[in-house]
Motif scaffolding. Structure first.
Motif, mmCIF file in Angstrom:
data_model
loop_
_atom_site.group_PDB
_atom_site.id
_atom_site.type_symbol
_atom_site.label_atom_id
_atom_site.label_comp_id
_atom_site.label_asym_id
_atom_site.label_seq_id
_atom_site.Cartn_x
_atom_site.Cartn_y
_atom_site.Cartn_z
ATOM 1 N N TYR A 178 0.812 -1.222 0.000
ATOM 2 C CA TYR A 178 0.000 0.000 0.000
ATOM 3 C C TYR A 178 0.843 1.269 0.000
ATOM 4 O O TYR A 178 0.606 2.185 -0.794
ATOM 5 C CB TYR A 178 -0.908 -0.052 1.233
ATOM 6 N N GLU A 179 1.823 1.353 0.874
ATOM 7 C CA GLU A 179 2.566 2.605 1.031
ATOM 8 C C GLU A 179 3.364 2.967 -0.221
ATOM 9 O O GLU A 179 3.584 4.149 -0.507
ATOM 10 C CB GLU A 179 3.495 2.545 2.248
ATOM 11 N N LEU A 226 -4.037 -6.520 -0.950
ATOM 12 C CA LEU A 226 -4.577 -5.237 -0.525
ATOM 13 C C LEU A 226 -5.987 -5.442 -0.010
ATOM 14 O O LEU A 226 -6.831 -6.039 -0.692
ATOM 15 C CB LEU A 226 -4.583 -4.254 -1.701
ATOM 16 N N THR A 227 -6.249 -4.969 1.193
ATOM 17 C CA THR A 227 -7.592 -5.088 1.737
ATOM 18 C C THR A 227 -8.526 -4.123 1.010
ATOM 19 O O THR A 227 -8.092 -3.171 0.351
ATOM 20 C CB THR A 227 -7.624 -4.758 3.236
ATOM 21 N N GLU A 229 -10.414 -1.966 2.377
ATOM 22 C CA GLU A 229 -10.272 -0.627 2.974
ATOM 23 C C GLU A 229 -9.046 0.086 2.411
ATOM 24 O O GLU A 229 -9.074 1.287 2.150
ATOM 25 C CB GLU A 229 -10.183 -0.740 4.500
ATOM 26 N N GLN A 230 -7.960 -0.647 2.231
ATOM 27 C CA GLN A 230 -6.767 -0.039 1.629
ATOM 28 C C GLN A 230 -7.040 0.413 0.193
ATOM 29 O O GLN A 230 -6.635 1.506 -0.216
ATOM 30 C CB GLN A 230 -5.605 -1.039 1.648
ATOM 31 N N ASP A 233 -9.093 3.479 0.142
ATOM 32 C CA ASP A 233 -8.268 4.626 0.537
ATOM 33 C C ASP A 233 -7.372 5.066 -0.620
ATOM 34 O O ASP A 233 -7.172 6.270 -0.846
ATOM 35 C CB ASP A 233 -7.418 4.258 1.753
ATOM 36 N N ILE A 234 -6.836 4.106 -1.370
ATOM 37 C CA ILE A 234 -6.022 4.427 -2.541
ATOM 38 C C ILE A 234 -6.850 5.198 -3.562
ATOM 39 O O ILE A 234 -6.402 6.208 -4.122
ATOM 40 C CB ILE A 234 -5.437 3.144 -3.168
#
Length: 687
Positions: A178-179, A226-227, A229-230, A233-234
């Protein structure tokens, strides 16, 4: 042939003039129109901005980010904090006027006008997306002198050449978390890119959480995904920066990771597992298009994904399917005969037709790699050209929307100039104006076979910034040396935003030397480059998802600045062999010849770098030859050569043979630019 053609273009456009540097300033991408004036507008701690018009709410967070970045660069301690709808002071130095809220969709108005005068900065845009691009331009314009920080007085009218300017990130082959995606989104905005294409499923992993079919990620990801929620958010993070997110779920091929949890939808029975190799394998696991139960399965999955990804397009892959599992399945062969399907491609088109209807049911449009361009597919399907510009031309001629990644595969590690000079519409003479309108743009493609979260930035950037300019700026902006000048400045700015393409370099060298002095290793790695076109996979090593990507080749830059500037130095010397230029060349050669002995000492405590010893030795040998050639040319130019010292062709052939031997790679790194430059010296010496 392709490389020779690119070299010819490079030589044609590879000279920078002072006028060109003034024209482009330090901007990347270069605006469509720019008028540079004489004055400077200095700023101090009283700098404020105001927002007028009717923008979307995202403009306020964007303006706040702009203020903080400007403050970080200047350390002027601005008093203005969080920008909101009350910041409308007509006396503020920066006036931002937005006509209407922008939508995160294809072909939204991204234009802006920026006027920096004697006492005010006016930024006008149709939408806040254009205003965000204008603020990025303003940050790039910031300069400083003995009086302080200032903006040059300019007038800019800007809009993109293409509507689709994307970066594709493969998060599958090597897991990209994610990051990493988040920091790449910030980099995309900085160079005015507007589409993040996430390649989320492939043979090596299913990287998306599915709550409808949880065994997809539970059994298909090795725990790395990747969830939801992730992902949401992306999507929001990107939308706040004017960037669309297009997901890719590869079907019907490249589908190994679908089947560990749901083998009943494969074209052959058996127990499946996620692949760990990167080489092509056959028969490749492939979905069974004749299984009617497959389509409700896909339908439910697509419906779930539409709640995560709001963009109108979903990429279905569709590439590299030879259909060997189909050939071996009697039921599928019988289905093909019954339905008058004469080839596997026709069967895949049948599958795509069913899939297209599922997508349309949820208001989505299909997008796929150029293999899906077959008779009978719907005209609203986006074709993604990757096998060559012929597919772009064919799709545009037939009335399909099309984008291109051919020539923009940054994982192939070509020189930045090769990507930069890759003109999407160089074959436009074959297209009518109506057909040209079908070409929406292109994408930089960052495939993940031989990258990790540690190295992906150094492979995607800063080359992607040059691709961004090709997709935004006027076609005529092609000055290679000026591009490299601006790219270095842009590269530093991207580091300030959080990219790690430079930061991780010395960290990797320290790991390789076990914490010992890295000076000798750095001198070597600074001048070599990774082998191009994934050719390192042909050197006898089988790469797996767990293979460590911490070798010297992983630290080496795809386009060595040292080697590139040495090449330019040699070209200048051949044009005019002066003692000053000759000494500069010899300093490089001396450094490389002496460095080998120092590197051998480092190898005594660093076994991980011993594989490069033959490369270092060959570089040292070549450097001795090169230094002798410089002396020979200088003596020849000065008329001081004695007959017995004249270089004969037999000796030249021997030197050439030695250099050819040195091309052979060791440790998957090479120094082709240095060899080619030395060959040029040799050719000049014997002429």
């Amino acid at each position: 042939m392709k490389i020779r053609l690119l070299l010819g273009v490079f030589l044609l456009f590879g000279f920078t003039s002072v006028a060109q540097s003034q024209k482009t300033l330090n901007l990347m991408p270069v605006p469509q129109k720019m008028d540079i004036k004489e004055g400077k507008l200095y700023i101090d701690s009283t700098f404020r901005l105001a927002i007028q018009g009717k923008p979307d709410q995202r403009i306020y967070s964007a303006a706040t980010r702009f203020l903080r970045r400007l403050d970080e660069q200047t350390i002027l301690w601005f008093k203005q904090d969080q920008v909101n709808h009350t910041d409308r002071d007509s006396k503020a130095l920066l006036q931002i006027n937005v006509q209407k809220p922008g939508k995160i969709q294809l072909k939204e108005d991204e234009s802006y006008q920026l006027e920096i005068g004697t006492d005010k900065i006016q930024l006008n845009a149709a939408t806040e997306i254009g205003a965000m691009y204008g603020m990025e331009t303003l940050l790039q314009l910031l300069e400083a002198d003995e009086k302080g920080f200032y903006f040059p007085q300019v007038s800019i009218k800007d809009n993109p050449r293409f509507a689709w300017r994307g970066l594709m990130i493969d998060v599958v082959r090597h897991w990209i978390p994610y990051e990493v995606i988040i920091r790449n989104i910030d980099a995309m905005l900085a160079v005015k890119m507007n589409v993040l294409h996430l390649h989320l499923t492939d043979d090596q992993g299913f990287r998306v959480e599915s709550k409808v079919y949880p065994k997809l990620h539970e059994k298909g990801s090795n725990g790395k995904y990747l969830t939801q929620e992730q992902l949401k958010d992306i999507v929001k993070y990107a939308a706040d920066r004017g960037i669309r997110v297009v997901p890719e779920f590869d079907m019907p091929g490249h589908a190994s990771s679908w089947f560990p949890g749901y083998p009943e939808y494969a074209s052959a029975p058996g127990t499946y597992q996620v692949e760990t190799k990167y080489s092509h394998f056959e028969p490749a696991p492939t979905m069974d298009p004749t299984n009617e139960a497959l389509y409700p399965f896909i339908d439910a999955f697509i419906q779930e994904m539409t709640h995560i990804f709001p963009d109108e397009y979903i990429h279905i892959g569709g590439d590299e399917n030879r259909g060997l599992q189909w050939d071996a399945n009697p039921k599928i062969q019988e289905f093909k005969k019954k339905n008058n399907l004469h080839s596997n491609m026709e069967l895949q088109t049948y599958f795509n037709g069913k899939l297209q209807k599922i997508l349309a049911k949820y208001g989505k449009k299909m997008m796929g790699w150029d293999e899906i361009l077959e008779p009978g597919i719907s005209k609203d399907i986006m074709i993604h050209s990757w096998r060559g510009k012929h597919s772009l031309t064919e799709a545009a001629q037939k009335g399909y929307p099309v984008i291109i990644s051919s020539g923009y595969y940054v994982d192939l590690l070509f020189d930045v100039k090769d990507y930069y000079l890759n003109e999407p519409l160089e074959e436009s003479h074959d297209l009518t104006p109506e057909q040209l309108a079908n070409v929406y743009g292109g994408e930089s493609a960052m495939w993940g076979e031989i990258v990790s979260a540690e190295t992906i930035d150094s492979r995607a950037w800063p080359a992607t910034a040059a691709i961004a300019e090709r997709l935004w700026s006027p076609k005529e902006i092609r000055d290679v040396k000026d591009m490299y000048r601006r790219l270095e400045i842009t590269s530093n700015r991207l580091e300030f935003l959080g990219l790690t393409h430079n930061k991780n370099y010395e960290v990797m060298l320290k790991r390789l030397t076990n914490g010992a002095d890295i000076t000798a290793l750095k001198t070597f790695v600074d001048v070599v480059e990774p082998m191009k076109e994934l050719s390192r996979r042909k050197q006898g090593i089988t790469y797996y998802t767990y293979t460590p990507l911490t070798m010297v080749v992983d630290a080496a830059r795809p386009d060595s600045k040292v080697a590139r500037e040495f090449t330019w130095l040699v070209e200048d010397f051949i044009q005019k062999p002066t003692q000053e230029l000759g000494n500069q060349i010899k300093e490089h050669y001396h450094l490389w010849s002496e460095n080998h002995f120092k590197l051998q000492e480092t190898m005594k405590v660093a076994p991980a770098i011993r594989e490069i010893e033959p490369v270092s030795a060959n570089l040292a040998r070549l450097s001795v030859i090169g230094s002798q050639l410089v002396d020979y040319i200088l003596a020849k130019s000065a008329g001081k050569l004695k007959p017995k010292n004249r270089m004969d062709y037999d000796k030249a052939d021997k030197l050439t043979d030695e250099m050819r031997f040195m091309v052979k790679p060791r440790g998957n790194v090479e120094f082709i630019k240095i060899i080619d430059s030395t060959k040029k010296l040799l050719t000049y010496a014997v002429d």
